[in-house]
Design an enzyme around this catalytic site. Structure first.
Site, short mmCIF file in Angstrom:
data_model
loop_
_atom_site.label_atom_id
_atom_site.label_comp_id
_atom_site.label_asym_id
_atom_site.label_seq_id
_atom_site.Cartn_x
_atom_site.Cartn_y
_atom_site.Cartn_z
N ASP A 128 -16.53 -9.29 -1.42
CA ASP A 128 -16.75 -8.03 -0.70
C ASP A 128 -15.62 -7.71 0.28
OD1 ASP A 128 -17.23 -9.72 1.47
OD2 ASP A 128 -19.41 -9.53 1.33
N GLY A 129 -14.68 -8.64 0.44
CA GLY A 129 -13.52 -8.38 1.29
C GLY A 129 -13.81 -8.37 2.78
N ARG B 163 -3.66 -9.05 11.93
CA ARG B 163 -2.61 -10.05 11.81
C ARG B 163 -1.25 -9.37 11.94
NH1 ARG B 163 -4.26 -13.31 6.31
NH2 ARG B 163 -5.88 -14.67 7.16
N ASP C 112 -0.64 -19.83 -2.33
CA ASP C 112 -0.92 -18.51 -1.78
C ASP C 112 -1.06 -18.54 -0.26
OD1 ASP C 112 -1.18 -15.80 -2.54
OD2 ASP C 112 -3.31 -15.85 -2.09
#
Length: 492
Positions: free
Chosen positions: A4-5, A62, A154
């Site tokens: 869902d992010g 960020r 990643d």
């Protein structure tokens, strides 16, 4: 997580505080600009144990020059012979060329300028630089006891920053095999594996740069540069942490190794042990040594703490079954367990059994003996520093200054973060601000530190309730080694 992010308050506070803590420790990192929460909720199974709960959605801003990672270049990965998977941009070398041009010209302009007419040499120089940056970054982590938790390709920055703060942790009791991520069952990202896994990730980046950088060139660079750069930077940093500011001797590496071994044997607190060493007196006055040993051993694990640390984790019947399976059907055993995990469990059982007969007095005596042996070696090494200079007082002042600017007094321990999270989840963000203020000056005594007072209207009545709930868990000084309850904290 249903893809869902959404990020939640708990993990957002951890990232917000830790990225700022790392910056003020002088370690390359992304920054955190803001942390904004809302009343929206999502369901999260925090420990993946079938007990989900609703948590507040939160956004962390960020900040970094770029968020391109090693893994960004793996979109060109050809079909894997075992899994059949391939990157979404396989055979699109034109995109790889564009990405390399962008990364090097934007973030490594001096390399672009020096090798503008030869792309292979340019790409080799870029790979050499990111190899050295990564080696230095991991050396910095090791020297403050920082464990990232998920070091896949990643989560590796193409400009050498600490990136993606998830199940990270600063090590408390020194354990070279410390695992901060509760879901890292094999210890792939354990503290002592970080240098090795980051080198492996660089190897994967090298594979992803072919054909723009032939593998025979990048592999040679990796072998020649990474280990040497890591060892050099690590030892330089450790010398500063030990106040070895005058001479660089070959024996220093052994002194560091023996210090860590002593710390491991005594369950010494990594951060506090280093911090205390600046107050070590090099004269051989027995009373001063005894006073220092009292301080040092107070930072070692108690019998109770060791019992928690070495408590067996497997059901005896399960262990027995695994041992039989390892003998009778190694192939099946390899699918459900590892020999290393079984050996570690057997070691836990042995240690736990020994601890049942160990008294606090016996432990203290043993710890003092082990520390006394190492401190004598340290005193001899410091004496060599004095022999090479004319003014011992000035040297000692400089030594203490260097040590106190390389050994933090305050780090973001898990229990400190947990106290701040629990207060924030009850509507009181004052503890988050308190901790942030402290971490902005990690090397300084916080004598003038005052708790940040929240605007009563902003925090509302929930602040009082949160403060009461937290009262019993927030009385320790922020520089204390963790309380016993902190050993039960699990971050995944």
């Amino acid at each position: 997580r249903q893809a869902d992010g959404r990020k939640v308050l708990r993990s957002s506070i951890r990232e917000f505080l830790c990225s700022e803590a790392m910056f003020h420790l002088g370690i390359p990192t992304t920054r955190a600009g803001t942390c904004v929460t809302s009343d929206s909720k999502v369901v999260r199974d925090i420990f993946y144990d079938g007990n989900p709960k609703s948590e507040r959605c939160t956004v962390v801003l960020r900040i970094a020059s770029t968020f391109i990672r090693f893994g960004s270049f793996e979109i060109f990965k050809p079909t894997d012979e075992y899994t059949g998977r391939k990157g979404p941009s396989v055979n699109r070398n034109d995109i790889r060329v564009q990405m390399l041009d962008y990364v090097i010209s934007t973030f490594y302009p001096e390399i672009q300028e020096a090798y503008s007419d030869n792309s292979i040499q340019r790409n080799a120089a870029f790979f050499k630089e990111i190899t050295k940056r990564t080696a230095r970054l991991v050396a910095e982590w090791q020297c403050v006891g920082f464990c990232h938790g998920v070091l896949n390709t990643d989560n590796m920055s193409i400009v050498g920053l600490t990136i993606d703060y998830g199940p990270f942790g600063f090590m408390d009791r020194y354990d070279p095999e410390h695992i901060c991520n509760g879901s890292d069952n094999t210890g792939r990202y354990a503290y002592n594996k970080q240098p090795e896994i980051c080198k492996w990730n660089l190897g994967k980046l090298a594979e992803a740069l072919v054909p723009e950088l032939p593998l025979e060139i990048s592999e040679l660079i990796l072998e020649e540069e990474y280990d040497a750069e890591f060892e050099k930077h690590y030892l330089q940093k450790m010398r500063k942490k030990l106040g070895l500011i005058q001479l660089e001797l070959e024996e220093d590496s052994k002194l560091v190794s023996e210090l860590l071994e002593t710390m491991h044997l005594t369950g010494g607190d990594f951060t506090n042990t280093f911090y205390l060493l600046s107050s070590f007196s090099i004269d051989s006055d027995p009373s001063k040594l005894e006073d220092f040993l009292e301080k040092l051993t107070s930072q070692c694990a108690s019998v109770e703490e060791l019992k928690v640390a070495f408590k067996p984790q497997m059901d005896p019947r399960q262990l027995s079954m695994m041992l039989m399976l390892a003998q009778s059907n190694p192939q099946l055993f390899a699918l459900i367990g590892t020999k290393a995990n079984i050996n570690k469990e057997l070691e836990r059982i042995e240690q736990f059994s020994k601890l049942q007969q160990l008294t606090a007095a016996d432990l203290l005596s043993r710890n003092k003996r082990q520390w006394k042996e190492w401190l004598e070696k340290y005193r001899v090494r410091l004496q060599k520093e004095i022999e090479s200079i004319s003014d011992a007082d000035t040297w000692n002042t400089d030594r203490v200054k260097v040590m106190n600017s390389n050994n933090p007094k305050y780090i973001l321990r898990n229990y400190i973060a947990q106290n701040a999270i629990e207060a924030a989840e009850n509507g009181d963000f004052s503890e988050v601000r308190n901790v942030l203020k402290l971490l902005e000056n990690p090397f300084q005594e916080a004598e003038d530190f005052r708790e940040v007072q929240e605007d009563a209207e902003e925090e509302g009545a929930t602040a009082t309730a949160a403060a009461c709930a937290q009262e019993t868990r927030s009385r320790l000084p922020y520089c204390s080694k963790p309380p016993l309850w902190a050993s039960e904290l699990c971050v995944t």
